[in-house]
Design a protein around this motif. Sequence first.
Motif, PDB file in Angstrom:
ATOM      1  N   GLY A  44       0.760  -1.360  -0.072  1.00 16.62           N
ATOM      2  CA  GLY A  44      -0.095   0.083   0.137  1.00 16.62           C
ATOM      3  C   GLY A  44       0.900   1.375   0.043  1.00 16.62           C
ATOM      4  O   GLY A  44       0.431   2.521   0.252  1.00 16.62           O
ATOM      5  N   GLY A  45       2.200   0.999  -0.514  1.00 10.76           N
ATOM      6  CA  GLY A  45       2.886   2.201  -0.480  1.00 10.76           C
ATOM      7  C   GLY A  45       4.404   1.739  -0.800  1.00 10.76           C
ATOM      8  O   GLY A  45       4.628   0.863  -0.861  1.00 10.76           O
ATOM      9  N   PRO A 185      -6.252   0.234  -4.336  1.00  9.03           N
ATOM     10  CA  PRO A 185      -4.667  -0.144  -4.301  1.00  9.03           C
ATOM     11  C   PRO A 185      -3.879   1.050  -4.712  1.00  9.03           C
ATOM     12  O   PRO A 185      -4.483   2.031  -5.317  1.00  9.03           O
ATOM     13  CB  PRO A 185      -4.699  -1.170  -5.341  1.00  9.03           C
ATOM     14  CG  PRO A 185      -5.735  -0.994  -6.434  1.00  9.03           C
ATOM     15  CD  PRO A 185      -6.858  -0.273  -5.635  1.00  9.03           C
ATOM     16  N   TYR A 186      -2.617   0.841  -4.096  1.00 15.49           N
ATOM     17  CA  TYR A 186      -1.673   2.119  -4.379  1.00 15.49           C
ATOM     18  C   TYR A 186      -1.058   2.124  -5.616  1.00 15.49           C
ATOM     19  O   TYR A 186      -0.949   0.869  -6.022  1.00 15.49           O
ATOM     20  CB  TYR A 186      -0.749   1.936  -3.284  1.00 15.49           C
ATOM     21  CG  TYR A 186       0.450   2.974  -3.657  1.00 15.49           C
ATOM     22  CD1 TYR A 186       0.376   3.994  -2.727  1.00 15.49           C
ATOM     23  CD2 TYR A 186       1.718   2.556  -4.137  1.00 15.49           C
ATOM     24  CE1 TYR A 186       1.293   4.909  -3.005  1.00 15.49           C
ATOM     25  CE2 TYR A 186       2.666   3.676  -4.183  1.00 15.49           C
ATOM     26  CZ  TYR A 186       2.477   4.776  -3.540  1.00 15.49           C
ATOM     27  OH  TYR A 186       3.504   5.629  -3.764  1.00 15.49           O
ATOM     28  N   PRO A 187      -0.673   2.984  -6.485  1.00 16.13           N
ATOM     29  CA  PRO A 187      -1.107   4.202  -5.935  1.00 16.13           C
ATOM     30  C   PRO A 187      -2.282   4.829  -6.480  1.00 16.13           C
ATOM     31  O   PRO A 187      -2.772   4.380  -7.333  1.00 16.13           O
ATOM     32  CB  PRO A 187       0.044   5.125  -6.712  1.00 16.13           C
ATOM     33  CG  PRO A 187       0.327   4.231  -7.921  1.00 16.13           C
ATOM     34  CD  PRO A 187       0.025   3.066  -7.597  1.00 16.13           C
ATOM     35  N   GLY A 188      -3.152   5.381  -5.458  1.00 17.66           N
ATOM     36  CA  GLY A 188      -4.607   5.382  -5.744  1.00 17.66           C
ATOM     37  C   GLY A 188      -5.148   6.757  -6.631  1.00 17.66           C
ATOM     38  O   GLY A 188      -6.351   6.465  -7.054  1.00 17.66           O
ATOM     39  N   GLY A 189      -4.031   7.715  -6.901  1.00 18.69           N
ATOM     40  CA  GLY A 189      -4.279   8.708  -7.598  1.00 18.69           C
ATOM     41  C   GLY A 189      -5.005   8.210  -8.982  1.00 18.69           C
ATOM     42  O   GLY A 189      -6.325   8.696  -9.498  1.00 18.69           O
ATOM     43  N   VAL A 190      -4.717   7.549  -9.767  1.00 13.10           N
ATOM     44  CA  VAL A 190      -5.001   7.047 -11.092  1.00 13.10           C
ATOM     45  C   VAL A 190      -6.607   6.515 -10.982  1.00 13.10           C
ATOM     46  O   VAL A 190      -7.284   6.617 -11.758  1.00 13.10           O
ATOM     47  CB  VAL A 190      -3.916   6.357 -11.882  1.00 13.10           C
ATOM     48  CG1 VAL A 190      -3.621   4.946 -11.057  1.00 13.10           C
ATOM     49  CG2 VAL A 190      -4.221   6.238 -13.345  1.00 13.10           C
ATOM     50  N   MET A 191      -6.466   5.552  -9.956  1.00 13.83           N
ATOM     51  CA  MET A 191      -7.969   4.795  -9.735  1.00 13.83           C
ATOM     52  C   MET A 191      -8.993   5.760  -9.375  1.00 13.83           C
ATOM     53  O   MET A 191     -10.113   5.590  -9.949  1.00 13.83           O
ATOM     54  CB  MET A 191      -7.831   3.817  -8.479  1.00 13.83           C
ATOM     55  CG  MET A 191      -6.979   2.556  -9.120  1.00 13.83           C
ATOM     56  SD  MET A 191      -8.048   1.588 -10.199  1.00 13.83           S
ATOM     57  CE  MET A 191      -9.135   0.754  -8.911  1.00 13.83           C
ATOM     58  N   VAL A 192      -8.643   6.682  -8.636  1.00 11.88           N
ATOM     59  CA  VAL A 192      -9.636   7.745  -8.059  1.00 11.88           C
ATOM     60  C   VAL A 192     -10.179   8.353  -9.334  1.00 11.88           C
ATOM     61  O   VAL A 192     -11.415   8.541  -9.612  1.00 11.88           O
ATOM     62  CB  VAL A 192      -9.215   8.836  -6.977  1.00 11.88           C
ATOM     63  CG1 VAL A 192     -10.054  10.064  -6.933  1.00 11.88           C
ATOM     64  CG2 VAL A 192      -9.079   8.062  -5.729  1.00 11.88           C
TER      65      VAL A 192
END
Length: 347
Positions: A44-45, A185-192
Amino acid sequence: MVNNSEPLILGIESSCDDTSAAVLRGDRLLSNVTASQEVHRLYGGVVPEYASRAHQQNIIPVVANAIEQAKIHKNELSAVAYTRGPGLLGSLLVGSSFSKALAMALDIPLIAADHLDAHMLAHFIREDGENKAVPDFPYLCLTVSGGHTQIDRLDAPFRTVLMGKTIDDAAGEAFDKAAKIMGLPYPGGVMVDRLAAEGDRLAFHFSEPRIAGLDFSFSGLKTSFLYFIRDRLKEDQDFIDKNKADLCASIQHSIVHMLMEKLKLAAKQSGIRDIAIAGGVSANSALRDAVVSAGREEGWRVFIPPLSYCTDNAAMVAIAGWFRFKEAGFSDQGETPYARRDQKRDK
Ligand code: KG4
Ligand code: ZN
């Protein structure tokens, strides 16, 4: 027209969890190869120890691949540019040691690049045959990544004036932490970003901390998001699953709104009309749209990097190298990496 007398610069980026190598002829991109490290998803990081090991494994094949794709021979290289900092020290040491050894073996100059300078100069990379507009100096750049959120005025390459920065979390961290709270899942930015496309950005409202001037603060927003979700989960344990797209769209809307407020203020205060964004979060579709529409309303010329130059990549390190090469800004074999910009010293 390709000018064969332009220098061939190899760029190497290893500041975090992407191992990347790129070749530029002058400001023209010949290749850009990146190996992303999957191992960190499990935790997660980014785990620094694993990142350094993965860089060790990746760096030779990635560089060999970049040279092959550029259709050149390594003996033709004019200089090696590498990321000296900021970033994870173990990761930076892999890229810097490799670059020093290669520059020494080929007997060519070594160029140290700052990771943030590289993000801010990514606008000058030209794809072959492309004749795009580039920013005029001075221009403003909002650099938004996993570790940084700041607005700089660039008076010339490497001559930057910091106008405002985050006092706590970076915008990328705000995206990643919100994603983690939702179990993404990490990195979450793209999923958000992806899930937000299906959601209503006005579905939920989170309190946005207001601080004066051009500095940013994101930790209050994260707390507001966390408490909001915690309270709703008490009423309905499936709340996240039922509302994921709306939650993503709403938190993304808040983060983008907070970034845009400060960017507009910086433009107003400086009177500068060439406005750029850079860094991993500049890949965010809502931020890209917001900058384009602000540009239309405010009369800006906007510069938004292609997606491949938003997140960490070596093409931006090579372009920083090209600017340094022109002024013979070569560096010493004894220079050591720095984790933070304020730790940069002569050696
Ligand atoms: O510049 P970068 O690749 O690495 C650093 O220098 O930190 O930025 C990584 C950050 C991460 O926080 C990641 O979640 C975020 O950029 N990011 C995004 C998007 N793509 C990457 N955030 C929001 N929307 C995206 N599409
Ligand atoms: Zn970065």
